[in-house]
Scaffold this motif. Structure first.
Motif, PDB file in Angstrom:
ATOM      1  N   LEU A  10       0.848  -1.186   0.000  1.00 37.60           N
ATOM      2  CA  LEU A  10       0.000   0.000   0.000  1.00 37.60           C
ATOM      3  C   LEU A  10       0.890   1.246   0.000  1.00 37.60           C
ATOM      4  O   LEU A  10       1.800   1.352   0.833  1.00 37.60           O
ATOM      5  CB  LEU A  10      -0.910   0.003   1.227  1.00 37.60           C
ATOM      6  N   VAL A  11       0.607   2.161  -0.909  1.00 42.04           N
ATOM      7  CA  VAL A  11       1.394   3.389  -0.997  1.00 42.04           C
ATOM      8  C   VAL A  11       0.466   4.541  -1.318  1.00 42.04           C
ATOM      9  O   VAL A  11      -0.570   4.356  -1.985  1.00 42.04           O
ATOM     10  CB  VAL A  11       2.504   3.242  -2.059  1.00 42.04           C
ATOM     11  N   GLN A  12       0.811   5.715  -0.851  1.00 36.56           N
ATOM     12  CA  GLN A  12       0.003   6.895  -1.125  1.00 36.56           C
ATOM     13  C   GLN A  12       0.269   7.404  -2.539  1.00 36.56           C
ATOM     14  O   GLN A  12       1.344   7.170  -3.102  1.00 36.56           O
ATOM     15  CB  GLN A  12       0.319   7.990  -0.120  1.00 36.56           C
ATOM     16  N   PRO A  13      -0.685   8.109  -3.123  1.00 32.90           N
ATOM     17  CA  PRO A  13      -0.446   8.722  -4.431  1.00 32.90           C
ATOM     18  C   PRO A  13       0.815   9.578  -4.405  1.00 32.90           C
ATOM     19  O   PRO A  13       1.052  10.317  -3.438  1.00 32.90           O
ATOM     20  CB  PRO A  13      -1.698   9.570  -4.645  1.00 32.90           C
ATOM     21  N   GLY A  14       1.604   9.449  -5.460  1.00 30.69           N
ATOM     22  CA  GLY A  14       2.882  10.152  -5.516  1.00 30.69           C
ATOM     23  C   GLY A  14       4.031   9.361  -4.941  1.00 30.69           C
ATOM     24  O   GLY A  14       5.195   9.765  -5.083  1.00 30.69           O
ATOM     25  N   GLY A  15       3.731   8.261  -4.293  1.00 28.55           N
ATOM     26  CA  GLY A  15       4.759   7.449  -3.662  1.00 28.55           C
ATOM     27  C   GLY A  15       5.463   6.520  -4.628  1.00 28.55           C
ATOM     28  O   GLY A  15       5.212   6.531  -5.846  1.00 28.55           O
ATOM     29  N   SER A  16       6.355   5.697  -4.064  1.00 33.27           N
ATOM     30  CA  SER A  16       7.190   4.799  -4.869  1.00 33.27           C
ATOM     31  C   SER A  16       7.168   3.389  -4.303  1.00 33.27           C
ATOM     32  O   SER A  16       6.969   3.187  -3.103  1.00 33.27           O
ATOM     33  CB  SER A  16       8.637   5.297  -4.872  1.00 33.27           C
ATOM     34  N   LEU A  17       7.383   2.435  -5.189  1.00 30.45           N
ATOM     35  CA  LEU A  17       7.554   1.040  -4.813  1.00 30.45           C
ATOM     36  C   LEU A  17       8.534   0.403  -5.783  1.00 30.45           C
ATOM     37  O   LEU A  17       8.654   0.841  -6.936  1.00 30.45           O
ATOM     38  CB  LEU A  17       6.239   0.264  -4.869  1.00 30.45           C
ATOM     39  N   ARG A  18       9.176  -0.669  -5.323  1.00 26.64           N
ATOM     40  CA  ARG A  18      10.070  -1.425  -6.194  1.00 26.64           C
ATOM     41  C   ARG A  18       9.662  -2.888  -6.136  1.00 26.64           C
ATOM     42  O   ARG A  18       9.683  -3.503  -5.064  1.00 26.64           O
ATOM     43  CB  ARG A  18      11.518  -1.273  -5.752  1.00 26.64           C
ATOM     44  N   LEU A  19       9.292  -3.424  -7.269  1.00 29.86           N
ATOM     45  CA  LEU A  19       8.929  -4.835  -7.374  1.00 29.86           C
ATOM     46  C   LEU A  19      10.137  -5.637  -7.834  1.00 29.86           C
ATOM     47  O   LEU A  19      10.959  -5.143  -8.610  1.00 29.86           O
ATOM     48  CB  LEU A  19       7.779  -5.020  -8.359  1.00 29.86           C
ATOM     49  N   SER A  20      10.187  -6.878  -7.356  1.00 27.98           N
ATOM     50  CA  SER A  20      11.243  -7.803  -7.777  1.00 27.98           C
ATOM     51  C   SER A  20      10.617  -9.063  -8.335  1.00 27.98           C
ATOM     52  O   SER A  20       9.520  -9.461  -7.919  1.00 27.98           O
ATOM     53  CB  SER A  20      12.137  -8.174  -6.592  1.00 27.98           C
ATOM     54  N   CYS A  21      11.326  -9.689  -9.258  1.00 28.01           N
ATOM     55  CA  CYS A  21      10.872 -10.937  -9.862  1.00 28.01           C
ATOM     56  C   CYS A  21      12.092 -11.823 -10.017  1.00 28.01           C
ATOM     57  O   CYS A  21      12.936 -11.579 -10.877  1.00 28.01           O
ATOM     58  CB  CYS A  21      10.220 -10.665 -11.204  1.00 28.01           C
ATOM     59  N   ALA A  22      12.186 -12.845  -9.185  1.00 26.42           N
ATOM     60  CA  ALA A  22      13.356 -13.710  -9.171  1.00 26.42           C
ATOM     61  C   ALA A  22      13.026 -15.069  -9.769  1.00 26.42           C
ATOM     62  O   ALA A  22      12.076 -15.728  -9.335  1.00 26.42           O
ATOM     63  CB  ALA A  22      13.856 -13.885  -7.740  1.00 26.42           C
ATOM     64  N   ALA A  23      13.806 -15.459 -10.754  1.00 26.37           N
ATOM     65  CA  ALA A  23      13.645 -16.772 -11.379  1.00 26.37           C
ATOM     66  C   ALA A  23      14.616 -17.745 -10.739  1.00 26.37           C
ATOM     67  O   ALA A  23      15.779 -17.411 -10.496  1.00 26.37           O
ATOM     68  CB  ALA A  23      13.896 -16.672 -12.871  1.00 26.37           C
ATOM     69  N   SER A  24      14.148 -18.950 -10.462  1.00 25.83           N
ATOM     70  CA  SER A  24      15.003 -19.948  -9.841  1.00 25.83           C
ATOM     71  C   SER A  24      14.748 -21.314 -10.463  1.00 25.83           C
ATOM     72  O   SER A  24      13.712 -21.542 -11.078  1.00 25.83           O
ATOM     73  CB  SER A  24      14.764 -19.995  -8.333  1.00 25.83           C
ATOM     74  N   GLY A  25      15.701 -22.205 -10.263  1.00 31.00           N
ATOM     75  CA  GLY A  25      15.587 -23.540 -10.824  1.00 31.00           C
ATOM     76  C   GLY A  25      16.684 -23.796 -11.831  1.00 31.00           C
ATOM     77  O   GLY A  25      17.677 -23.078 -11.900  1.00 31.00           O
ATOM     78  N   SER A  26      16.471 -24.807 -12.647  1.00 28.89           N
ATOM     79  CA  SER A  26      17.480 -25.239 -13.610  1.00 28.89           C
ATOM     80  C   SER A  26      17.380 -24.392 -14.881  1.00 28.89           C
ATOM     81  O   SER A  26      16.874 -24.834 -15.902  1.00 28.89           O
ATOM     82  CB  SER A  26      17.276 -26.721 -13.936  1.00 28.89           C
ATOM     83  N   ILE A  27      17.893 -23.166 -14.789  1.00 29.46           N
ATOM     84  CA  ILE A  27      17.776 -22.203 -15.880  1.00 29.46           C
ATOM     85  C   ILE A  27      19.094 -22.090 -16.617  1.00 29.46           C
ATOM     86  O   ILE A  27      20.122 -21.817 -16.004  1.00 29.46           O
ATOM     87  CB  ILE A  27      17.359 -20.819 -15.343  1.00 29.46           C
TER      88      ILE A  27
END
Length: 120
Positions: A10-27
């Motif tokens: 949850l963030v207020q208008p004008g705010g910031s967030l950072r999403l992460s997406c981590a891949a794992s396994g036999s790549i």
């Protein structure tokens, strides 16, 4: 092989967030990685994508506010979001076009989704 998305909240208008997406396994290799989002009552829509070489593409609605990046050594993509608006509220899904060890062609995998709520 799996993708793990994180960083929503949850963030207020004008705010910031950072999403992460981590891949794992036999790549063997992660090709394109990116994000889609789905707001309540709406269809899933493209947000941003990044190639293994660092080329990027954005939806017009997020250009200048969102930045996608990646760490190839960690098979992880990031979505830095600034100047967030209430209309950015959605479940954000990451994907990766991943080539598994021993396979010829890459396959698209999806993360489980992380909820971003922009509200005062």
């Amino acid at each position: 092989v799996q993708l793990q998305a994180s960083g929503g909240g949850l963030v207020q208008p004008g705010g910031s967030l950072r999403l992460s997406c981590a891949a794992s396994g036999s790549i063997f290799r992660a090709n394109d990685m990116g994000w889609y989002r789905q707001a309540p009552g709406k269809q899933r829509e493209f947000v941003a994508a990044i190639t293994s070489g660092g080329g990027t593409n954005y939806a017009d609605s997020v250009k200048g506010r969102f930045t996608i990046s990646r760490d190839n050594a960690e098979n992880t993509a990031y979505l830095q979001m600034i100047s967030l608006r209430p209309e950015d509220t959605a479940v954000y899904y990451c994907y990766g076009d991943l080539k598994k060890n021993g396979f010829v062609y890459p396959q698209r995998y999806w993360g489980q989704g992380t909820l971003v709520t922009v509200s005062s």
